[in-house]
Design an enzyme around this catalytic site. Structure first.
Site, PDB file in Angstrom:
ATOM      1  N   CYS B 165     -26.442  50.873  -3.913  1.00 24.68           N
ATOM      2  CA  CYS B 165     -27.265  51.963  -4.444  1.00 24.68           C
ATOM      3  C   CYS B 165     -26.867  52.345  -5.870  1.00 24.68           C
ATOM      4  CB  CYS B 165     -27.193  53.177  -3.522  1.00 24.68           C
ATOM      5  SG  CYS B 165     -28.068  52.899  -1.978  1.00 24.68           S
ATOM      6  N   HIS B 166     -25.599  52.682  -6.098  1.00 20.77           N
ATOM      7  CA  HIS B 166     -25.220  53.168  -7.428  1.00 20.77           C
ATOM      8  C   HIS B 166     -23.943  52.527  -7.941  1.00 20.77           C
ATOM      9  CE1 HIS B 166     -27.688  56.323  -5.542  1.00 20.77           C
ATOM     10  NE2 HIS B 166     -28.290  56.299  -6.704  1.00 20.77           N
ATOM     11  N   GLY B 167     -23.620  51.340  -7.404  1.00 20.59           N
ATOM     12  CA  GLY B 167     -22.539  50.545  -7.964  1.00 20.59           C
ATOM     13  C   GLY B 167     -21.130  51.021  -7.661  1.00 20.59           C
ATOM     14  N   SER B 168     -20.941  51.847  -6.637  1.00 22.33           N
ATOM     15  CA  SER B 168     -19.582  52.231  -6.258  1.00 22.33           C
ATOM     16  C   SER B 168     -18.856  50.996  -5.712  1.00 22.33           C
ATOM     17  CB  SER B 168     -19.612  53.318  -5.178  1.00 22.33           C
ATOM     18  OG  SER B 168     -20.168  54.486  -5.700  1.00 22.33           O
ATOM     19  N   PRO B 181     -19.122  55.964  -9.135  1.00 22.22           N
ATOM     20  CA  PRO B 181     -19.435  57.336  -8.706  1.00 22.22           C
ATOM     21  C   PRO B 181     -18.796  57.833  -7.410  1.00 22.22           C
ATOM     22  CG  PRO B 181     -21.386  55.917  -8.575  1.00 22.22           C
ATOM     23  CD  PRO B 181     -20.316  55.116  -9.214  1.00 22.22           C
TER      24      PRO B 181
END
Lengths: 399, 218
Positions: B165-168, B181
């Protein structure tokens, strides 16, 4: 501060005049000054309807409309969902309170001639509401999928089937090509919602029609002078408010002290298509019509007479030939109409008992009187009845 | 206030002296107050019913057993516990070495697992009961997506998790990387080794008081 709120209300008023409309229709609205407490029952019905919709939405959040899970989800609402038993009791009690209010409301209209010109549409929209409420109540009663739900639905859908021409397609559309199963339950669930919200729309029409003609009153004489009327607020908000307190006390008593008094134990057994319960009894509010259905030894005949007993109500504004509105000034009608109310109650009692011997004859006599009243007495009574002299104004004390 | 709507015609009937007006205002205020209290009382059962079912989990078996013999080294299997995806991995020696590699801790937000995201018996360098077996709840601590597992390859023998989703990013023990994040390490569920080849999720022998509801974030 006041200046700012004034300018805000002016701003709103210029764009959407809701404040002045509300003031005109619900605050300053002119009401006859002589209404009695029977005029409270419309407000009661509105409150009961509001609580039914509110509790219905919250019940729907926990209900599953499938044959395998419907019954269990109702049991879960009663036993496991926080306050679920209370929400369901409000919903079930609300139906009885709504029907009771509607029957008194309609009886009051019959007694004081509220259906006569210029209030025919008010009467017709009201009866339309009654039919919608009945459809909604019938659909809602099937949803718990208990024994009474299942067999009540079976009987009514088979009765629908026997109607000429429209019966078969109507029943087929409801059932969706199979027996009383998942498809039918899902459709009945949707029907329950659609008719429930249609009722709200119809109430708007009913109230709009009321606000054109204005309220009837116990004398049946239109207000003529300015001091024949009082503003709705505070006079009738207070009077409705007092009645509403009593109404809510009865309602709360039903919910908290006797939530099961008007329901049937058989409906707490899950629907079983292989076994019909020994006594099929409708809810009390359908009992009068059920009694008519059983009083006639003919399938189609019973159906037509039961439906016709409501049908004659629609024709009442044109059946009643007397120009006098209120039964107060009609000496014979004043006796004949209470007998009609007794006949309705007798039919209700007969509908709750097995149709044999005494109760069968009670229902036959009562249904005969029902039709006699609407088809013979209303049109022909004015030819022989000498009305009492009408007072010159609605303020005149009763003679 | 109640005098506003009174018509002129009935002013003869109600002798509204100054005291009378005040009594009416008190009555109107009390009526409105009691009405509001009634509305609040009515709202209670409806809002309460939104809390859902009570005691629905009582008596229900809340544990999941996993057969470890089916998991090859360097691979993981995904099981469901309480509706959450749970990753069960068998770690290779290279993977374990990467967890302790010098300099690795500097890239992590919480290398020592100080924040409560695991039972006490998994508060260690490998964040598990035994080093070779890792168990993680596969829900990204950023916004709840399921991170995908990058299996160890010849180029990168350590393996890692990357959230689509957001590259964690997380290391093989579920520790969150800096510069991404996700704020916390992946949660570790309570785990008990039943035998060499079986573990039980939902029960912690080493930390019996652990309750997954008390961790920082799931």
């Amino acid at each position: 501060m006041t200046e700012r709120s004034n300018s805000l209300s002016e701003w709103l008023e210029a764009r959407l005049p809701v404040i002045s409309a509300f003031r005109r229709e619900y605050v300053d609205f002119a009401m006859p000054r002589n209404l009695n407490y029977l005029w409270n029952f419309g407000a009661f019905a509105t409150i009961a309807l509001g609580l039914l919709i509110l509790s219905g939405i919250f019940l729907a959040l926990n209900y599953t409309p499938t044959v395998t899970e419907a019954f269990a989800s109702i049991e879960m609402i009663d036993r496991q969902v926080s306050s679920g038993w209370l929400v369901r009791a409000i919903h079930m009690g609300g139906v009885s309170m709504l029907f009771a209010s509607l029957y008194v409301h309609i009886g009051r209209g019959l007694y004081y001639g509220s259906y006569k010109a210029p209030r025919e549409l008010l009467w017709l929209t009201g009866l339309g509401l009654l039919l919608l409420v009945m459809t909604t109540a019938f659909a809602g009663y099937i949803l718990p999928w208990g024994q009474m739900s299942y067999w009540g639905a079976t009987v009514v859908i088979n009765a629908l089937n026997s109607l000429p021409v429209i019966g078969k397609p109507l029943a087929a559309w409801l059932l969706g090509g199979e027996g009383l199963g998942n498809t039918a339950l899902h459709r009945i669930y949707v029907l329950h919602f659609v008719t429930a919200f249609s009722i709200v729309g119809f109430v708007v029409l009913h109230v709009a029609a009321l606000h054109v003609a204005g309220s009837n009153n116990p004398t049946g004489i239109e207000p003529a002078k300015p001091d024949d009327t009082v503003p709705f607020h505070p006079y009738y908000t207070t009077k409705d408010g007092l009645g509403l307190c009593l109404f809510l006390m009865v309602y709360a008593g039903l919910i908290f002290f006797a939530p099961d008094i008007l329901t049937l134990a058989d409906n707490y057994a899950q629907a079983n298509p292989l076994v019909t319960p020994r006594d099929i009894t409708p809810e009390w509010y359908f009992a009068p019509f059920y009694a008519i259905l059983r009083a006639v030894p003919s399938k189609l005949g019973g159906l037509l007479l039961a439906a016709g007993s409501l049908g004659v109500l629609f024709a009442v504004p044109w059946l009643d030939a007397s120009p006098v509105r209120s039964a107060r000034y009609r000496p014979i009608l004043r006796i004949a109409l209470p007998i009609l109310f007794l006949a309705f109650i007798a039919l209700g009692a007969a509908g709750m008992h097995p149709p044999t011997g005494f109760w069968l004859w009670i229902s036959r006599i009562a249904v005969t009187y029902w039709y006699l009243y609407f088809l013979i007495l209303l049109p022909y009574l004015p030819r022989v009845e000498i009305p009492k002299p009408l007072p010159s104004s609605l303020q005149e004390p009763r003679g | 206030m109640t005098q506003d709507g009174a018509p002129t015609s009935s002013s003869t009937q109600c002798s509204s002296g100054k005291g009378g007006t005040r009594r009416r205002d008190v009555l109107a205020t009390v009526t409105a107050g009691v009405g509001c209290a009634g509305a609040c009382a009515l709202a209670y059962p409806f809002l309460d019913s939104l809390n859902g079912t009570r005691n629905s989990r009582v008596g229900e078996d809340d544990t999941v057993d996993v057969d470890l013999s089916a998991i090859p080294p360097g691979q993981q299997t995904v099981v469901t516990w309480r509706g959450w995806p749970v990753f069960v991995q068998r770690r290779t020696a290279a993977m374990l070495a990467s967890l302790q590699a010098p300099g690795a801790a500097q890239r992590l937000r919480d290398p020592e697992s100080k924040i409560l995201q695991q039972p006490k018996d998994a508060t260690n360098w490998h964040r598990s009961v035994v080093p070779e077996i890792g168990v993680l709840i596969g829900i990204c601590t950023h916004l709840g997506c399921v991170p995908s597992y990058d299996t160890p390859s010849p180029a990168d023998q350590s393996g890692k998790y990357a959230c689509p989703c957001h590259g964690s990013q997380f290391d093989i023990a579920g520790r969150a990387y800096k510069n991404a994040p996700a704020p916390y390490n992946l949660p570790v569920p309570p785990v008990t080794m039943v035998s060499e080849t079986h573990l039980r999720i939902g029960l912690s022998k080493g930390d019996p008081d652990f309750d997954i509801a008390n961790i920082q974030q799931i």
